[in-house]
Design a protein around this motif. Structure first.
Motif, PDB file in Angstrom:
ATOM      1  N   GLY A 140       6.845  15.840  -0.583  1.00 50.48           N
ATOM      2  CA  GLY A 140       6.407  14.816  -1.519  1.00 50.48           C
ATOM      3  C   GLY A 140       4.888  14.851  -1.563  1.00 50.48           C
ATOM      4  N   ASP A 141       4.275  13.712  -1.871  1.00 52.38           N
ATOM      5  CA  ASP A 141       2.814  13.696  -1.995  1.00 52.38           C
ATOM      6  C   ASP A 141       2.134  14.032  -0.669  1.00 52.38           C
ATOM      7  N   VAL A 142       2.607  13.418   0.413  1.00 56.31           N
ATOM      8  CA  VAL A 142       1.984  13.664   1.722  1.00 56.31           C
ATOM      9  C   VAL A 142       2.284  15.096   2.183  1.00 56.31           C
ATOM     10  N   THR A 188      -3.622   6.752  -9.206  1.00 56.37           N
ATOM     11  CA  THR A 188      -4.865   6.922  -8.451  1.00 56.37           C
ATOM     12  C   THR A 188      -4.704   6.525  -6.989  1.00 56.37           C
ATOM     13  N   LYS A 189      -3.490   6.147  -6.567  1.00 56.82           N
ATOM     14  CA  LYS A 189      -3.205   5.958  -5.143  1.00 56.82           C
ATOM     15  C   LYS A 189      -2.388   7.150  -4.651  1.00 56.82           C
ATOM     16  N   SER A 190      -1.089   7.195  -4.996  1.00 53.85           N
ATOM     17  CA  SER A 190      -0.227   8.187  -4.334  1.00 53.85           C
ATOM     18  C   SER A 190      -0.603   9.631  -4.632  1.00 53.85           C
ATOM     19  N   ASP A 231      -4.664   9.540  -2.472  1.00 54.31           N
ATOM     20  CA  ASP A 231      -4.670   9.190  -1.042  1.00 54.31           C
ATOM     21  C   ASP A 231      -3.601   9.995  -0.298  1.00 54.31           C
ATOM     22  N   ASN A 232      -2.348   9.901  -0.756  1.00 56.81           N
ATOM     23  CA  ASN A 232      -1.253  10.536  -0.031  1.00 56.81           C
ATOM     24  C   ASN A 232      -1.462  12.050   0.057  1.00 56.81           C
ATOM     25  N   LYS A 233      -2.027  12.626  -1.002  1.00 54.13           N
ATOM     26  CA  LYS A 233      -2.165  14.081  -1.060  1.00 54.13           C
ATOM     27  C   LYS A 233      -3.532  14.557  -0.555  1.00 54.13           C
ATOM     28  N   VAL A 278       8.133  25.002   4.697  1.00 57.74           N
ATOM     29  CA  VAL A 278       8.410  23.630   4.274  1.00 57.74           C
ATOM     30  C   VAL A 278       9.918  23.375   4.325  1.00 57.74           C
ATOM     31  N   SER A 279      10.319  22.129   4.611  1.00 58.14           N
ATOM     32  CA  SER A 279      11.738  21.763   4.439  1.00 58.14           C
ATOM     33  C   SER A 279      11.844  20.625   3.444  1.00 58.14           C
ATOM     34  N   GLU A 280      12.908  20.591   2.698  1.00 53.45           N
ATOM     35  CA  GLU A 280      13.156  19.523   1.718  1.00 53.45           C
ATOM     36  C   GLU A 280      14.645  19.273   1.578  1.00 53.45           C
ATOM     37  N   ILE A 281      14.995  18.034   1.184  1.00 47.23           N
ATOM     38  CA  ILE A 281      16.386  17.717   0.866  1.00 47.23           C
ATOM     39  C   ILE A 281      16.570  17.617  -0.653  1.00 47.23           C
ATOM     40  N   ARG A 331       3.730   8.431  16.222  1.00 44.43           N
ATOM     41  CA  ARG A 331       3.268   7.539  15.142  1.00 44.43           C
ATOM     42  C   ARG A 331       2.196   8.263  14.318  1.00 44.43           C
ATOM     43  N   LEU A 332       1.930   7.727  13.131  1.00 42.62           N
ATOM     44  CA  LEU A 332       0.914   8.271  12.217  1.00 42.62           C
ATOM     45  C   LEU A 332      -0.264   8.911  12.956  1.00 42.62           C
ATOM     46  N   MET A 333      -0.269  10.245  13.074  1.00 43.46           N
ATOM     47  CA  MET A 333      -1.270  10.867  13.943  1.00 43.46           C
ATOM     48  C   MET A 333      -2.614  11.063  13.251  1.00 43.46           C
ATOM     49  N   GLU A 390       0.782  -1.227   0.000  1.00 41.48           N
ATOM     50  CA  GLU A 390       0.000   0.000   0.000  1.00 41.48           C
ATOM     51  C   GLU A 390       0.823   1.292   0.000  1.00 41.48           C
ATOM     52  N   THR A 391       1.922   1.352   0.765  1.00 38.67           N
ATOM     53  CA  THR A 391       2.482   2.691   1.023  1.00 38.67           C
ATOM     54  C   THR A 391       3.936   2.874   0.598  1.00 38.67           C
ATOM     55  N   THR A 392       4.306   4.146   0.473  1.00 35.77           N
ATOM     56  CA  THR A 392       5.643   4.562   0.036  1.00 35.77           C
ATOM     57  C   THR A 392       6.748   3.831   0.804  1.00 35.77           C
ATOM     58  N   VAL A 413       3.197  12.206  10.237  1.00 40.40           N
ATOM     59  CA  VAL A 413       2.277  11.418   9.408  1.00 40.40           C
ATOM     60  C   VAL A 413       3.030  10.508   8.441  1.00 40.40           C
ATOM     61  N   GLY A 414       4.354  10.421   8.570  1.00 39.53           N
ATOM     62  CA  GLY A 414       5.109   9.420   7.816  1.00 39.53           C
ATOM     63  C   GLY A 414       4.875   8.049   8.438  1.00 39.53           C
ATOM     64  N   HIS A 415       5.262   6.990   7.730  1.00 35.24           N
ATOM     65  CA  HIS A 415       4.786   5.664   8.148  1.00 35.24           C
ATOM     66  C   HIS A 415       5.303   5.198   9.509  1.00 35.24           C
TER      67      HIS A 415
HETATM   68  P1  NAI Z   1       7.517  10.998  -1.079  1.00 35.25           P
HETATM   69  O1  NAI Z   1       8.737  10.247  -1.389  1.00 35.25           O
HETATM   70  O2  NAI Z   1       6.632  11.492  -2.171  1.00 35.25           O
HETATM   71  O3  NAI Z   1       7.852  12.282  -0.175  1.00 35.25           O
HETATM   72  C1  NAI Z   1       8.771  12.315   0.876  1.00 35.25           C
HETATM   73  C2  NAI Z   1       9.585  13.611   0.707  1.00 35.25           C
HETATM   74  O4  NAI Z   1      10.400  13.816   1.870  1.00 35.25           O
HETATM   75  C3  NAI Z   1      10.524  13.559  -0.493  1.00 35.25           C
HETATM   76  O5  NAI Z   1      10.261  14.644  -1.366  1.00 35.25           O
HETATM   77  C4  NAI Z   1      11.921  13.650   0.127  1.00 35.25           C
HETATM   78  O6  NAI Z   1      12.824  14.373  -0.686  1.00 35.25           O
HETATM   79  C5  NAI Z   1      11.635  14.364   1.436  1.00 35.25           C
HETATM   80  N1  NAI Z   1      12.624  14.141   2.495  1.00 35.25           N
HETATM   81  C6  NAI Z   1      13.348  13.025   2.774  1.00 35.25           C
HETATM   82  N2  NAI Z   1      14.141  13.210   3.837  1.00 35.25           N
HETATM   83  C7  NAI Z   1      13.926  14.490   4.252  1.00 35.25           C
HETATM   84  C8  NAI Z   1      14.448  15.263   5.311  1.00 35.25           C
HETATM   85  N3  NAI Z   1      15.354  14.787   6.149  1.00 35.25           N
HETATM   86  N4  NAI Z   1      13.978  16.532   5.451  1.00 35.25           N
HETATM   87  C9  NAI Z   1      13.061  17.046   4.612  1.00 35.25           C
HETATM   88  N5  NAI Z   1      12.517  16.339   3.582  1.00 35.25           N
HETATM   89  C10 NAI Z   1      12.951  15.074   3.407  1.00 35.25           C
HETATM   90  O7  NAI Z   1       6.687  10.076  -0.086  1.00 35.25           O
HETATM   91  P2  NAI Z   1       5.129  10.235   0.328  1.00 35.25           P
HETATM   92  O8  NAI Z   1       4.301   9.422  -0.578  1.00 35.25           O
HETATM   93  O9  NAI Z   1       4.841  11.670   0.501  1.00 35.25           O
HETATM   94  O10 NAI Z   1       5.136   9.476   1.726  1.00 35.25           O
HETATM   95  C11 NAI Z   1       5.822   9.999   2.858  1.00 35.25           C
HETATM   96  C12 NAI Z   1       5.581   9.093   4.065  1.00 35.25           C
HETATM   97  O11 NAI Z   1       4.198   9.114   4.407  1.00 35.25           O
HETATM   98  C13 NAI Z   1       5.918   7.624   3.841  1.00 35.25           C
HETATM   99  O12 NAI Z   1       6.423   7.074   5.037  1.00 35.25           O
HETATM  100  C14 NAI Z   1       4.566   7.009   3.514  1.00 35.25           C
HETATM  101  O13 NAI Z   1       4.563   5.628   3.736  1.00 35.25           O
HETATM  102  C15 NAI Z   1       3.682   7.775   4.450  1.00 35.25           C
HETATM  103  N6  NAI Z   1       2.259   7.874   4.107  1.00 35.25           N
HETATM  104  C16 NAI Z   1       1.419   8.211   5.141  1.00 35.25           C
HETATM  105  C17 NAI Z   1       0.065   8.351   4.931  1.00 35.25           C
HETATM  106  C18 NAI Z   1      -0.829   8.669   6.065  1.00 35.25           C
HETATM  107  O14 NAI Z   1      -2.023   8.435   5.992  1.00 35.25           O
HETATM  108  N7  NAI Z   1      -0.337   9.246   7.138  1.00 35.25           N
HETATM  109  C19 NAI Z   1      -0.527   8.160   3.602  1.00 35.25           C
HETATM  110  C20 NAI Z   1       0.437   7.868   2.570  1.00 35.25           C
HETATM  111  C21 NAI Z   1       1.782   7.738   2.826  1.00 35.25           C
END
Ligand code: NAI
Length: 482
Positions: free
Chosen positions: A271-273, A234-236, A239-241, A290-293, A393-395, A205-207, A348-350
């Motif tokens: 990313g998407d989330v 139609t998932k990432s 759902d993620n966004k 926002v922060s990004e690498i 954890r995933l809040m 299911e997830t990233t 909200v990361g996994h």
């Molecule tokens: P993604 O890969 O699209 O986005 C993650 C982003 O974080 C990337 O752009 C990456 O460059 C950036 N990043 C990595 N390390 C970083 C750092 N140290 N500082 C700042 N930015 C950094 O992944 P996506 O799809 O957005 O998923 C992110 C997490 O959320 C995954 O763990 C995924 O499994 C989880 N997830 C959680 C959901 C929820 O319901 N809470 C739903 C869908 C995914």
């Protein structure tokens, strides 16, 4: 063993409340209901024994009952200790035709607020099909990869003849996994080898789970084919966004009831989330940083109008911190100690290692006060407090109920199609990690248009020929990014 429990949930008397919510959710999940209609009569999943590890919510209940409607046998657990909705779990255990006195649903082992020991015990129950008359499942449906990990590690340690001791610095969770597998190895020297050999495939299911699968495959260790459901468009991209755009503010509100408007919110990862999170917080009137690498995502965030900064630059400015990276150590204990009084800290990361919770727990002089379940004030030695949601954890699932039905119908339609692919066309999928063909991705979207009153324009044959696509799709090249 003949001692397999039928199920374990918090409270069967919640089943009626759960069933009402499932009934309403079905109306909001047109994709899943259309798949029931299309495939119900032919029962293509007959013979499938699916071990599912995915947040046991109302929406997941509709997924489970769709798999059953297509002929599958199912066992289920949650993939997070806080994400189960107890009413949904009870309704699934009782089933549409059962009663709390005479449950007739599926074996579900999930409740809100499991310990890690209970979580891994439950995950082990996924693989014990003795009550059904089989050794184990033949399919896995995973979210984050924990079920897949247990099979791979169990088999690896059996072949090595021993389960290693935890090394200094290993997480408590890893110790629990090792203990679980040590008990298993003592009971049987080859159980996981047999279970692994019986698995036809996994749909993930997830990233974060997908990353684990690509890593395993790159290391030559993946034992069965996998479909990466996350990277269906139609998932990432939905759902993620759009899912998090709904469930992130829902979680913050239920947990704290703090006004988001006017505050400064920091979102790690775009990313998407992260995109959905930043948009939601801005929509509430927060000033979002926002922060990004990744320079591409950083530039995207800037062009979308967000300030892009390192966390160190905003510690004393931000009121709300949200991690969305799928990475570890994004918020360190030093960061936590630099934050404003009563800053809200949420992930909200996994996994729960985006925020250094282990470090916070061992910080001398820090005191944890429970405001309510899944909401903790941490009094820091510097005299300030921070509010940590769902223990890191995933809040959006721990403090609220996760993403709403309509968006999950898209994700779970991909899950059902992926299970169908791997189970009915096994020979076409040698060990590897695949995404669903684009025409199925487009099909999932199509199934959700009517409910929103969308009028889709049809290509004329001349137009189709002009842009070089079939009238019925697929409409884009595989590398198109949407
Ligand atoms: P993604 O890969 O699209 O986005 C993650 C982003 O974080 C990337 O752009 C990456 O460059 C950036 N990043 C990595 N390390 C970083 C750092 N140290 N500082 C700042 N930015 C950094 O992944 P996506 O799809 O957005 O998923 C992110 C997490 O959320 C995954 O763990 C995924 O499994 C989880 N997830 C959680 C959901 C929820 O319901 N809470 C739903 C869908 C995914």
């Amino acid at each position: 063993t003949a001692t397999a429990l039928p199920f374990k949930v918090a409270d069967l008397s919640l089943a009626e409340a759960g069933r009402h919510q499932i009934r309403l959710a079905e109306h909001e999940m047109p994709g899943l209901m259309a798949l029931r209609e299309e495939f119900g009569p032919s029962q293509p999943l007959k013979g499938a024994r699916i071990a599912g590890s995915l947040h046991m919510t109302v929406q997941t209940a509709v997924l489970i009952e769709t798999l059953v409607a297509l002929g599958a046998q199912v066992r289920w657990v949650s993939c997070n200790i806080f994400s189960t909705q107890d009413d949904a779990a009870a309704a699934v255990a009782v089933g549409p035709t059962g009663t709390p006195e005479a449950p007739a649903g599926i074996p579900v082992f999930a409740w809100k607020g499991e310990t890690l020991e209970e979580y891994w015990w439950a995950t082990e129950q996924l693989f014990d099909w003795s009550a059904e008359g089989f050794e184990g499942p033949n399919m896995i449906l995973d979210d984050g990869g924990d079920a897949t990990l247990l099979v791979h590690k169990g088999r690896e340690f059996e072949l090595a003849g021993a389960v290693p001791d935890a090394a200094p610095g290993d997480s408590h969770e890893w110790t629990v996994i090792l203990d679980t597998l040590r008990r298993s190895l003592a009971a049987s020297p080859d159980r996981w080898q047999r279970i692994a050999a019986g698995i036809l495939g996994v749909t993930e299911e997830t990233t974060t789970g997908v990353h684990r699968l690509y890593d395993l495959h790159a290391a030559g260790q993946l034992l069965f084919p996998a479909i990466n459901v996350n990277d269906s468009v139609t998932k990432s991209k939905f759902d993620n966004k759009y899912g998090i755009r709904h469930s992130l503010p829902d979680g913050i509100n239920r947990a704290t009831d703090v006004l988001i408007g006017g505050k400064v919110a920091f979102v790690a990862g775009y990313g998407d989330v992260g995109k959905g999170s930043a948009e939601a917080l801005r929509g509430q009137g927060a000033r979002v940083i926002v922060s990004e690498i990744d320079p591409i995502n950083a530039l995207q965030a800037a062009m979308d109008g967000f300030q892009v900064a390192r966390i160190e630059s905003v510690l004393e400015v931000a009121d709300i911190f949200v991690t969305t990276t799928g990475n570890k150590d994004v918020i360190t204990v030093a960061h936590l100690q630099g934050m404003k009084h009563q800053a809200i800290v949420a992930n909200v990361g996994h996994f729960d290692n985006e925020i250094d919770m282990a470090g916070l727990e061992s910080l001398p002089g820090a005191e944890k006060v429970e405001i309510k379940p899944q909401v903790h004030e941490w009094r820091l030695p510097n005299g300030r407090s921070i509010l940590v949601l769902s223990e890191g954890r995933l809040m959006n699932l721990g403090n609220a109920t996760g993403h709403p039905s309509f968006v999950m119908s898209n994700s779970f339609s991909n899950q059902v199609l992926a299970q169908l692919e791997l189970f009915t066309k096994t020979a076409q999928y040698p060990v590897g990690v695949y995404v669903l063909p684009k025409v199925l991705d487009e099909k999932v979207a199509r199934l959700h248009l009517a409910a929103l009153g969308v009028e889709l324009t049809e290509l004329t044959p001349a137009q189709a020929a002009y842009i070089g696509v079939p009238v019925a799709g697929p409409y884009k090249v595989d590398h198109y990014r949407y």
